[in-house]
Design an enzyme around this catalytic site. Structure first.
Site, PDB file in Angstrom:
ATOM      1  N   GLY B  29     -46.430 -18.527 -41.590  1.00 41.76           N
ATOM      2  CA  GLY B  29     -46.883 -17.162 -41.856  1.00 41.76           C
ATOM      3  C   GLY B  29     -48.099 -16.759 -41.062  1.00 41.76           C
ATOM      4  O   GLY B  29     -48.452 -15.588 -41.040  1.00 41.76           O
ATOM      5  N   CYS B 238     -17.944  -2.137 -48.958  1.00 38.66           N
ATOM      6  CA  CYS B 238     -17.650  -1.874 -47.551  1.00 38.66           C
ATOM      7  C   CYS B 238     -16.305  -1.163 -47.430  1.00 38.66           C
ATOM      8  O   CYS B 238     -15.307  -1.595 -48.007  1.00 38.66           O
ATOM      9  CB  CYS B 238     -17.645  -3.179 -46.763  1.00 38.66           C
ATOM     10  N   CYS B 241     -13.928  -3.832 -45.242  1.00 37.34           N
ATOM     11  CA  CYS B 241     -13.537  -5.151 -45.744  1.00 37.34           C
ATOM     12  C   CYS B 241     -13.690  -5.268 -47.257  1.00 37.34           C
ATOM     13  O   CYS B 241     -13.352  -6.281 -47.846  1.00 37.34           O
ATOM     14  CB  CYS B 241     -14.344  -6.253 -45.049  1.00 37.34           C
ATOM     15  N   CYS B 263     -20.133  -2.727 -43.630  1.00 32.74           N
ATOM     16  CA  CYS B 263     -21.064  -3.844 -43.488  1.00 32.74           C
ATOM     17  C   CYS B 263     -21.885  -3.644 -42.218  1.00 32.74           C
ATOM     18  O   CYS B 263     -21.344  -3.304 -41.167  1.00 32.74           O
ATOM     19  CB  CYS B 263     -20.309  -5.160 -43.322  1.00 32.74           C
ATOM     20  N   CYS B 269     -18.039  -8.793 -41.480  1.00 32.41           N
ATOM     21  CA  CYS B 269     -16.989  -7.833 -41.827  1.00 32.41           C
ATOM     22  C   CYS B 269     -15.661  -8.245 -41.168  1.00 32.41           C
ATOM     23  O   CYS B 269     -14.619  -8.294 -41.812  1.00 32.41           O
ATOM     24  CB  CYS B 269     -17.396  -6.437 -41.366  1.00 32.41           C
TER      25      CYS B 269
END
Lengths: 260, 301
Positions: B29, B238, B241, B263, B269
């Site tokens: 970080g 979606c 899909c 997606c 997808c």
């Protein structure tokens, strides 16, 4: 003055030089809990330098600033580590700037400004933070429905009161004030002084007020230091110094005030 | 290509970047400054990500680039062909086959493994930037762990919108120490950052910073006790899909208010459609009106 006899803040021989120039030289005094100390003097007399040295914004060239911390008792804040000093700066200390813009976040709402110190010490409950912010806005006479407004939409006096609320929300024990009434018109000044006096008395705050306005110290300060050219030329009880000034400069200062 | 060194950058530069990456991995970080090079693309197009990718790529790697989840958008296509030409590495669009994935603003839907490296393109690495403009001050705030200001931003969100409205680049705290900007990924992806088996590297070219998350790092999204973090997405499935668990893009299909949700991860997808799933607007769905018939119907009514 409280029965507690150990000083809250003990300043010993603080000096600050700007090259060959004297910022302030060899200033010493004790501040006891609940006491308000006024520092007066003309522009360039070293008042603000002294205040900034005590509040840790400037590093003094010599001297000690011993603060009676809650956890470890008296400690020299000049030599303590920076994280410790900054922690003090947002818990037990407060600093009220002359210009509210220096002390506020202008892009953040009034509530956010008041809540910042709470969040900085680990408060993580939105409802509680907002509750405390509302409470404090009330105490400095700002309407609760202005809580989501930005300080840019506030008047000068409101900004100054907001700055005070933001500083006092964590319940500090010592407040540094640099010309808190500077730049405000007289009626707003009077209201602000009234408010400050009430808060100082209610919360039992100790305060150091730097100003060139003798009326401010007359109203707020228990004790007074008069500074000239970086040195303290006279100190004592406020009424004593103002009513019977001994040093030539103090006499000049007192006699310069226009009597209406 | 013989004109370029492997992966465009010279070996000394790659070495310098690898040092920054190692330091970043050692201090999760923490933003490590590095001497960012001029790349043959404008700032904001992934110069940081490209330099990190160049430093970690080996000739055996298989490289994938996604831009907002898609393999076929301009940014993804050009960076992929850049490394095809300068490094000669194999490329792929399949998430599971890739060993290095450079991404802009998404984490792939498919869970990553210990054998993979995810490289993020970062525009502004400093999470405190818009709250505190001074770099000297933000550095001090990081070193002293003074992160109260980050919550002021979230407070402002709730005060103004009634909920935390920050929906991307949502700040996280890494291993209880550094507050980090996860790059502008949707906050839907934030939970995937924590405890991920793959190495995650973040490169900001213009800002000259690299930071990193080693595998299985604790990453916590900041929030309030009474306004907890929520990984949000569009409340749809979606259209192609039928997936209900993936992050969706809203696509405007005509000027009659027609729209569909698909997606954003194109590989995910396609994989689902190949496996026989279909959504309500997919061509394979017999009950779904195709776009043309829909328009015809509107004409008739």
């Amino acid at each position: 003055m409280s029965a507690d006899l150990s000083p809250l803040l003990s300043v010993k021989g603080i000096s600050k030089y700007y090259g060959a120039h004297i910022g302030c030289a060899d200033v010493s005094f004790d501040l006891y809990p609940g006491e308000v100390m006024g520092i007066v003097g003309e522009s360039g007399s070293g008042k603000s330098t002294l205040l900034n040295c005590m509040a840790g914004h400037l590093a003094p060239d010599a001297g000690e600033v011993v603060f009676d911390t809650r956890a470890d008792g008296p400690k020299d804040t000049v030599t303590m580590s920076e994280p410790e000093r900054r922690m003090l700066g947002r818990t037990d200390w407060a600093f009220v700037h002359q210009h509210a813009r220096d002390g506020l976040r202008m892009g953040v709402s009034a509530g956010g400004n008041v809540g910042e110190r709470l969040m900085a010490v680990g408060e993580r409950h939105y409802g509680d933070i907002r509750g405390k912010a509302t409470d404090w806005l009330g105490r400095v006479e700002i309407d609760a429905d202005r809580i989501d407004d930005r300080p840019t939409t506030f008047s000068g006096g409101m900004q100054q009161r907001l700055q005070i609320a933001r500083n006092l929300v964590t319940g500090p024990r010592l407040v540094f004030m640099d010309e808190p009434t500077g730049g405000l018109d007289v009626s707003v000044q009077a209201r602000l002084l009234d408010l400050l006096r009430g808060l100082v008395r209610d919360m039992g705050l100790s305060a150091i007020i730097v100003t060139h306005d003798l009326a401010v110290v007359r109203l707020l300060a228990d004790r007074l230091m008069v500074m000239k050219s970086g040195r303290v030329v006279e100190s004592g009880l406020t009424d004593q110094v103002l009513d019977d000034p001994q040093h030539a400069y103090s006499q000049l200062l007192v006699s310069s005030v226009l009597q209406v | 290509m013989t004109e370029y060194n492997f992966a465009y950058l010279d070996e000394q530069t790659k070495r310098m970047i690898r040092r920054a990456i190692l330091k970043g991995l050692a201090i999760p970080g923490y933003q490590v400054p590095f001497a960012s090079r001029e790349m043959p693309m404008p700032y904001g197009w992934g110069t940081g990500g490209v330099q990190v990718s160049a430093a970690v790529l080996t000739p055996e790697d298989r490289f994938k680039v996604i831009d907002q989840g898609a393999d076929d958008t301009t940014n993804a296509v050009s960076i992929r062909s850049f490394f095809e030409r300068t490094a000669g590495v194999a490329t792929t669009t399949t998430t599971s086959e890739a060993s290095v994935i450079q991404t802009r603003h998404r984490v792939p839907e498919e869970a990553l493994t210990e054998d993979q490296i995810l490289v993020y393109q970062v525009p502004i690495p400093e999470p405190l930037r818009f709250l505190e403009p001074r770099e000297s001050e933000t550095r001090k705030m990081h070193s002293l762990e003074e992160y109260g200001l980050m919550h002021v931003k979230l407070y402002e969100d709730i005060a103004r919108h009634g909920h935390i409205a920050t929906s991307y680049a949502y700040p996280v705290k890494v291993e209880g120490r550094y507050v980090m900007d996860p790059s502008p990924i949707p906050k839907f992806d934030n939970p995937k950052l924590g405890n991920m088996p793959a190495i995650q590297l973040f490169g900001a070219g213009r800002e000259q910073r690299i930071y990193a998350l080693p595998p299985y790092t604790q990453v916590v999204s900041l929030d309030f006790e009474d306004h907890p973090f929520e990984a949000s997405k569009a409340d749809h499935s979606c259209g192609l899909c039928g997936a209900t668990d993936s992050y969706l893009d809203e696509v405007i299909t005509d000027d009659q208010g027609g729209r569909m949700f698909v997606c954003s991860d194109t590989d995910y997808c396609e994989g689902r459609r190949a496996a026989g799933f279909f959504g309500e607007m997919s061509a394979e769905n017999p009950s779904a009106p195709t776009m043309t018939t829909q328009r015809n119907l509107e004409f008739q009514t």
